[in-house]
Design an enzyme around this catalytic site. Structure first.
Site, PDB file in Angstrom:
ATOM      1  N   ASN A 231       0.875  -1.176   0.000  1.00 40.17           N
ATOM      2  CA  ASN A 231       0.000   0.000   0.000  1.00 40.17           C
ATOM      3  C   ASN A 231       0.911   1.225   0.000  1.00 40.17           C
ATOM      4  O   ASN A 231       1.501   1.556   1.023  1.00 40.17           O
ATOM      5  CB  ASN A 231      -0.902  -0.024   1.237  1.00 40.17           C
ATOM      6  CG  ASN A 231      -1.751   1.232   1.332  1.00 40.17           C
ATOM      7  OD1 ASN A 231      -1.778   2.049   0.405  1.00 40.17           O
ATOM      8  ND2 ASN A 231      -2.447   1.388   2.452  1.00 40.17           N
ATOM      9  N   TRP A 232       1.020   1.843  -1.161  1.00 38.09           N
ATOM     10  CA  TRP A 232       1.938   2.984  -1.285  1.00 38.09           C
ATOM     11  C   TRP A 232       1.356   4.267  -0.707  1.00 38.09           C
ATOM     12  O   TRP A 232       2.036   5.297  -0.677  1.00 38.09           O
ATOM     13  CB  TRP A 232       2.324   3.202  -2.753  1.00 38.09           C
ATOM     14  CG  TRP A 232       3.302   2.193  -3.283  1.00 38.09           C
ATOM     15  CD1 TRP A 232       3.934   1.193  -2.574  1.00 38.09           C
ATOM     16  CD2 TRP A 232       3.778   2.097  -4.626  1.00 38.09           C
ATOM     17  NE1 TRP A 232       4.774   0.496  -3.397  1.00 38.09           N
ATOM     18  CE2 TRP A 232       4.707   1.011  -4.664  1.00 38.09           C
ATOM     19  CE3 TRP A 232       3.538   2.801  -5.797  1.00 38.09           C
ATOM     20  CZ2 TRP A 232       5.368   0.642  -5.838  1.00 38.09           C
ATOM     21  CZ3 TRP A 232       4.199   2.426  -6.966  1.00 38.09           C
ATOM     22  CH2 TRP A 232       5.102   1.366  -6.976  1.00 38.09           C
ATOM     23  N   LYS A 233       0.061   4.237  -0.349  1.00 39.67           N
ATOM     24  CA  LYS A 233      -0.581   5.449   0.193  1.00 39.67           C
ATOM     25  C   LYS A 233      -0.325   6.618  -0.771  1.00 39.67           C
ATOM     26  O   LYS A 233      -0.305   6.408  -1.971  1.00 39.67           O
ATOM     27  CB  LYS A 233      -0.088   5.701   1.622  1.00 39.67           C
ATOM     28  CG  LYS A 233      -0.222   4.440   2.479  1.00 39.67           C
ATOM     29  CD  LYS A 233      -0.028   4.639   3.939  1.00 39.67           C
ATOM     30  CE  LYS A 233      -0.209   3.288   4.650  1.00 39.67           C
ATOM     31  NZ  LYS A 233      -0.109   3.393   6.102  1.00 39.67           N
TER      32      LYS A 233
ATOM     33  N   HIS B 284      -9.518   1.203   4.543  1.00 36.81           N
ATOM     34  CA  HIS B 284      -8.256   1.407   5.272  1.00 36.81           C
ATOM     35  C   HIS B 284      -8.494   2.383   6.423  1.00 36.81           C
ATOM     36  O   HIS B 284      -9.277   3.318   6.304  1.00 36.81           O
ATOM     37  CB  HIS B 284      -7.180   1.945   4.320  1.00 36.81           C
ATOM     38  CG  HIS B 284      -5.824   1.922   4.945  1.00 36.81           C
ATOM     39  ND1 HIS B 284      -5.406   2.913   5.804  1.00 36.81           N
ATOM     40  CD2 HIS B 284      -4.819   1.010   4.879  1.00 36.81           C
ATOM     41  CE1 HIS B 284      -4.178   2.608   6.229  1.00 36.81           C
ATOM     42  NE2 HIS B 284      -3.803   1.467   5.680  1.00 36.81           N
TER      43      HIS B 284
ATOM     44  N   GLU C  11      -6.877   4.789   7.488  1.00 36.22           N
ATOM     45  CA  GLU C  11      -6.653   6.207   7.172  1.00 36.22           C
ATOM     46  C   GLU C  11      -7.860   6.800   6.466  1.00 36.22           C
ATOM     47  O   GLU C  11      -8.174   7.981   6.632  1.00 36.22           O
ATOM     48  CB  GLU C  11      -5.371   6.354   6.334  1.00 36.22           C
ATOM     49  CG  GLU C  11      -4.134   6.170   7.210  1.00 36.22           C
ATOM     50  CD  GLU C  11      -2.934   5.565   6.506  1.00 36.22           C
ATOM     51  OE1 GLU C  11      -2.895   5.548   5.269  1.00 36.22           O
ATOM     52  OE2 GLU C  11      -2.021   5.101   7.224  1.00 36.22           O
TER      53      GLU C  11
ATOM     54  N   GLU D 199      -5.331  -4.705  10.509  1.00 37.20           N
ATOM     55  CA  GLU D 199      -4.328  -3.660  10.723  1.00 37.20           C
ATOM     56  C   GLU D 199      -4.660  -2.903  12.004  1.00 37.20           C
ATOM     57  O   GLU D 199      -5.489  -1.987  11.983  1.00 37.20           O
ATOM     58  CB  GLU D 199      -4.314  -2.676   9.546  1.00 37.20           C
ATOM     59  CG  GLU D 199      -3.988  -3.315   8.212  1.00 37.20           C
ATOM     60  CD  GLU D 199      -3.412  -2.301   7.227  1.00 37.20           C
ATOM     61  OE1 GLU D 199      -2.344  -2.583   6.675  1.00 37.20           O
ATOM     62  OE2 GLU D 199      -4.010  -1.227   7.036  1.00 37.20           O
TER      63      GLU D 199
ATOM     64  N   GLY E 257       2.487   2.665  10.774  1.00 33.58           N
ATOM     65  CA  GLY E 257       3.437   3.770  10.626  1.00 33.58           C
ATOM     66  C   GLY E 257       4.091   4.195  11.933  1.00 33.58           C
ATOM     67  O   GLY E 257       4.726   5.238  12.008  1.00 33.58           O
TER      68      GLY E 257
ATOM     69  N   SER F 152       3.489  -1.757  10.384  1.00 38.32           N
ATOM     70  CA  SER F 152       4.935  -1.778  10.599  1.00 38.32           C
ATOM     71  C   SER F 152       5.593  -3.112  10.251  1.00 38.32           C
ATOM     72  O   SER F 152       6.525  -3.551  10.925  1.00 38.32           O
ATOM     73  CB  SER F 152       5.271  -1.362  12.040  1.00 38.32           C
ATOM     74  OG  SER F 152       4.811  -0.036  12.280  1.00 38.32           O
TER      75      SER F 152
ATOM     76  N   GLY G 146       2.946  -0.920   4.294  1.00 39.07           N
ATOM     77  CA  GLY G 146       2.971   0.500   3.943  1.00 39.07           C
ATOM     78  C   GLY G 146       4.399   0.949   3.687  1.00 39.07           C
ATOM     79  O   GLY G 146       4.986   0.667   2.642  1.00 39.07           O
ATOM     80  N   GLY G 147       4.976   1.623   4.669  1.00 41.37           N
ATOM     81  CA  GLY G 147       6.300   2.241   4.536  1.00 41.37           C
ATOM     82  C   GLY G 147       7.353   1.363   3.880  1.00 41.37           C
ATOM     83  O   GLY G 147       8.066   1.805   2.970  1.00 41.37           O
TER      84      GLY G 147
HETATM   85  P1  13P Z   1       3.012   0.690   7.678  1.00 37.27           P
HETATM   86  O1  13P Z   1       3.552  -0.598   7.117  1.00 37.27           O
HETATM   87  O2  13P Z   1       3.720   1.908   7.180  1.00 37.27           O
HETATM   88  O3  13P Z   1       2.893   0.635   9.179  1.00 37.27           O
HETATM   89  O4  13P Z   1       1.516   0.822   7.119  1.00 37.27           O
HETATM   90  C1  13P Z   1       0.652  -0.243   7.231  1.00 37.27           C
HETATM   91  C2  13P Z   1      -0.547   0.041   6.416  1.00 37.27           C
HETATM   92  O5  13P Z   1      -1.324   0.938   6.709  1.00 37.27           O
HETATM   93  C3  13P Z   1      -0.764  -0.765   5.203  1.00 37.27           C
HETATM   94  O6  13P Z   1      -2.029  -0.559   4.689  1.00 37.27           O
END
Ligand code: 13P
Length: 250
Positions: free
Chosen positions: A9-11, A95, A97, A167, A173, A213, A234-235
């Site tokens: 997930n590149w956000k 998600h 977010e 999640e 994050g 994470s 994510g990250g």
């Molecule tokens: P991180 O891996 O940056 O914690 O993000 C997780 C996430 O929200 C994947 O959708």
């Protein structure tokens, strides 16, 4: 056996040019791997470029969101038909977010799930408790409600392609990961609830991913849990080497 899914997930990161550079470095690193399904979910503006980049390979491409309506006057939104027309196969729904910053609710996730399934997109439905909910002993109640509202009333026969991502919001994050045991407990709870609502065979085939994470350093331990069927990253998915290491850990 459930085939693991490792999804990025590149956000809101990467321009089309940056996405193309990622692929140039990433695709050779995963060319040999056949054990997991790899899904890249870039920002909507990058979808065309990423689809062109992965072409005939086994890497799939997903969107990070879509609207539940077929079409209409919804400025800034994207429909399921638009995604499938491009060649997108997956879509992340609900998600945290989007729940936190864009007023996504259990109900809108439910409506989006219906639309995604109708258009034969593979939905990755995200659920997870916030820190205060975990600390208040409400994790079970929150997860039960989120999955229950999402799939409630949907014909179980239609739910087969669905993927769920657990999640915990406090792990996203933050560098804090759920322990493998915590994640496995949550996954068992979710699978049990899906079994209760949609039947045992849907539940047994359901892939439940962990997100929050996930890094090359902790991926093998998390993915080593029989209850954890993959990761939503994510990250650590923004860097080709680090994401390829996570794929390798599955
Ligand atoms: P991180 O891996 O940056 O914690 O993000 C997780 C996430 O929200 C994947 O959708």
């Amino acid at each position: 056996m459930r085939t693991p899914v490792i999804a990025a997930n590149w956000k809101m990161y990467k321009t089309p040019t940056e996405a193309e550079s990622f692929l140039t470095a990433f695709l050779p690193l995963v060319r040999e791997q056949t054990k997991s399904e790899i899904v890249l979910c870039p920002p909507a503006i990058d979808l065309t470029f990423v689809l062109a980049g992965v072409q005939a390979g086994s890497v799939r491409v997903g969107a990070q969101n879509m609207h539940f309506a077929e079409e209409g006057a919804y400025t800034g939104e994207i429909s399921a038909a638009m995604l499938t027309a491009l060649g997108v196969t997956h879509v992340i729904l609900g998600h945290s977010e989007r729940r936190q910053y864009f007023a996504e609710t259990d109900e809108t996730v439910h409506r989006k799930l219906i639309t995604a399934l109708k258009h034969r997109l593979t939905p990755i439905v995200c659920i997870g408790e916030r820190l205060e909910e975990r600390e208040g002993g409400e994790t079970e109640e929150v997860l039960t409600r989120q999955i229950g509202v999402a799939i409630g009333g949907i014909d179980p026969a239609q739910l087969a392609p669905m993927i769920v991502a657990y999640e915990p919001v406090w792990a996203i994050g933050t560098g804090k990961t759920a322990t493998p045991e915590m994640a496995a407990d949550a996954h068992r709870l979710i699978r049990g609830e899906v079994a209760r609502l949609a039947g045992k065979s849907v539940a047994e085939r359901l892939r439940i991913l962990y997100g929050g994470s996930v890094k090359p350093e902790n991926a093998a331990t998390l993915l080593g849990q029989p209850e954890i069927d993959g990761a939503l990253v994510g990250g650590a998915s923004l860097d080709p080497q680090s994401f390829a290491k996570i794929v390798g850990a599955a």
